[in-house]
Design an enzyme around this catalytic site. Structure first.
Site, PDB file in Angstrom:
ATOM      1  N   ARG A  72     -34.832 -13.332  22.658  1.00 52.96           N
ATOM      2  CA  ARG A  72     -33.395 -13.080  22.447  1.00 52.96           C
ATOM      3  C   ARG A  72     -32.974 -11.696  22.945  1.00 52.96           C
ATOM      4  NH1 ARG A  72     -32.999 -11.784  15.965  1.00 52.96           N
ATOM      5  NH2 ARG A  72     -35.004 -10.744  15.839  1.00 52.96           N
TER       6      ARG A  72
ATOM      7  N   LEU B  37     -34.756 -16.015   9.598  1.00 51.29           N
ATOM      8  CA  LEU B  37     -33.716 -15.210  10.250  1.00 51.29           C
ATOM      9  C   LEU B  37     -33.876 -13.738   9.858  1.00 51.29           C
ATOM     10  CD1 LEU B  37     -32.523 -18.024  10.745  1.00 51.29           C
ATOM     11  CD2 LEU B  37     -30.287 -17.122  10.128  1.00 51.29           C
ATOM     12  N   ASP B  38     -33.340 -12.866  10.679  1.00 51.52           N
ATOM     13  CA  ASP B  38     -33.318 -11.452  10.304  1.00 51.52           C
ATOM     14  C   ASP B  38     -31.886 -10.934  10.401  1.00 51.52           C
ATOM     15  OD1 ASP B  38     -32.822 -11.052  12.994  1.00 51.52           O
ATOM     16  OD2 ASP B  38     -34.824 -10.306  13.451  1.00 51.52           O
ATOM     17  N   SER B  39     -31.725  -9.636  10.204  1.00 49.16           N
ATOM     18  CA  SER B  39     -30.363  -9.086  10.138  1.00 49.16           C
ATOM     19  C   SER B  39     -29.616  -9.285  11.463  1.00 49.16           C
ATOM     20  CB  SER B  39     -30.415  -7.609   9.776  1.00 49.16           C
ATOM     21  OG  SER B  39     -31.227  -6.920  10.708  1.00 49.16           O
TER      22      SER B  39
END
Lengths: 418, 104
Positions: A72, B37-39
């Site tokens: 990403r 998920l992360d920030s």
């Protein structure tokens, strides 16, 4: 202090003409050209004008194989560098423990960083609701060291990580910096080289100063880039990546790594007076420095891999410097690969170094594609021309790279004695 | 718009954009703890919703309190109702989300 010797133990390349050193070399040898019309830019950016470019094709399987947690942060430049680095690591048979050692570093340079991500960021800010609509990873995809930190995280690199940003001299500076770190004992292994992604914003920048092939003057794409030739009109941008594994000699021997050549000299300098044009005096100074660094007599060079990008002024300046520096006593074969590949900017130094190492392996020098008649100011060098490689022992190669900003860089590479 | 359409659109975003495995998408799943998920993912989730629904969520305190997928469903359902009440065709937006997600 005794300098440690540095050898190349792995090669990885992604280019418009192939995604392994062998594929690239075979295509170059056939006289293929990776340049085509960039139809995909037509609507998006420049109306009816047609830009040329030499784009790469990267396998989707490779892209998908990169964990999303790292992917990403990657724009094309990082994907290209990651691919070439992965191939170089595989080729060098580096173990995980080697990669994660604090004595293993990574140095990858480029001209722009993530050019398409930068352009996209501006578009979001100006046309799509402002900065608050920007992705959290936009900055990471854009920055000038995006390729090197992405590759470093992909392989768990913990040593020195640097990103020389000297436009077209970036890749040679990356290898040179790696050489210095290894020679001085600070690192044992460095993944190094350059990467670049094609973007109309960059191609347009060359065209606007009449250094690029004009999109408003249609010409045969395959004949458009013609280094040193009398009919050259400018450069055509390409993209890709070239990464090598540079390693301290004893370290490489101990683990039985393949050895493709030794970096015996590196130099870089600035002309200090001219930003947009090559300065033959400063190029000559760079050549003097690199041979001094190697302690090598210039006449012992077997092949000069020229920077020559197909610009009118730049090619003539390089030719003048080569003539003046090497003299006329012993003619040394010269060619430029930018007729085949276009100018891959920050990646060009190592893509062309890898092709030169292949020439060393095959003991032949490949010709400059589209060089038919040396142009004014370019005469007097021993150009390899025509469609056939010249068979000649190739043990010592000079790789030149010169950049906007008046920055020159050169490497000397020698075949290992067997 | 039916709630199941909204949930389907949200789940599709998780699968297609965040590459979360579909079988993990249970209402009680923690976005950070169970879905990985992360920030930064949360920022992108917020940005994605902002862009799709043309609303500003950056200063939303409620958004910061989301812990589970159910919290997210509830939050978006509430926002969807607010938008619908103000005359926005949310059905069209959700259909667009599904269409865009399907492209990648």
């Amino acid at each position: 202090m005794t300098q440690r010797r540095c050898v190349i133990t792995g090669m990885g390349v992604l280019s418009s003409l192939g995604s392994t050193p062998e594929e690239l070399y075979d295509a170059l040898r056939r006289g293929d050209c990776g340049i085509r019309v960039m139809e995909e830019w037509k609507e998006q950016h420049f109306g009816a004008e047609k830009f040329l470019g030499a784009p790469v094709t990267l396998s989707r399987e490779f892209v998908k194989s990169i964990p999303r947690s790292i992917r990403r942060f990657m724009s094309n430049i990082s994907l290209y560098a990651s691919y070439a680095a992965a191939k170089a690591v595989e080729d060098s048979r580096l173990a995980e423990t080697d990669l994660k050692s604090p004595k293993t570093g990574c140095i990858i340079g480029s001209t722009m960083g993530g050019t398409t991500a930068i352009a996209e960021a501006y578009r979001i800010v100006t046309e799509e609701g402002g900065a608050e609509n920007m992705s959290s990873t936009q900055f990471f995809k854009s920055v000038s060291h995006t390729a090197v930190f992405n590759v470093s995280h992909l392989f768990g690199i913990t040593g020195t990580v640097q990103a020389p940003c000297a436009a077209c001299a970036s890749a040679v500076q990356a290898v040179g910096q790696a050489r210095d770190l290894i020679a001085g004992g600070k690192q044992d292994i460095v993944l190094c080289g350059g990467a670049e992604e094609l973007a109309p914003e960059v191609s347009g920048s060359f065209e606007i100063i009449y250094a690029g092939v004009s999109p408003s003057r249609p010409r045969n794409p395959k004949a458009s880039s013609r280094p040193f030739d009398a009919r050259r009109v400018g450069l055509v941008c390409g993209e890709g990546a070239g990464i090598i594994v540079l390693e301290e000699l004893e370290h490489a021997l101990k683990r039985g790594a393949p050895i493709y050549g030794e970096i015996i000299g590196y130099a870089t300098c600035c002309c200090g007076s001219q930003i947009s044009q090559s300065d033959s005096g400063a190029i000559e100074q760079c050549l003097r420095l690199v041979y001094d660094d190697a302690g090598l007599e210039p006449s012992r060079t077997d092949y000069i891999s020229a920077h020559a990008t197909s610009t009118i002024q730049g090619d003539a300046a390089e030719a003048a410097a080569l003539k003046n520096f090497f003299g006329t006593e012993r003619k040394i074969p010269v060619s430029s690969l930018k007729g085949h590949l276009g100018h891959t900017l920050g990646a060009s130094g190592t893509i062309e170094l890898i092709a030169s190492l292949m020439m060393m392996k095959h003991n032949e020098v490949l010709p400059t594609l589209n060089l038919e008649t040396p142009g004014e100011g370019c005469e007097g060098l021993d150009y390899v021309m025509g469609s056939r490689p010249r068979s000649v022992p190739v043990s010592t190669v000079l790789k030149n790279s010169f950049a906007f900003g008046g920055i020159n860089a050169a490497l000397l590479c020698k075949k290992m004695d067997t | 718009m039916e709630k199941k359409d909204l949930i389907e659109a949200i789940n599709k975003t998780f699968v297609d954009n965040l590459e979360v495995e579909e079988e993990l998408l249970k209402p009680e799943a923690g976005l950070f703890t169970d879905l990985g998920l992360d920030s930064l993912d949360m920022v992108d989730l917020m940005v994605g919703l902002q862009r799709k629904f043309k609303i500003s969520l950056r200063q939303s305190e409620e958004m910061r309190k989301i812990v589970t997928l159910q919290d997210l469903y509830d939050f978006i359902e509430k926002k969807e109702a607010e938008l619908r009440a103000s005359g926005v065709n949310t059905q069209e937006i959700v259909e667009k989300i599904n269409e865009d997600s399907g492209k990648e």
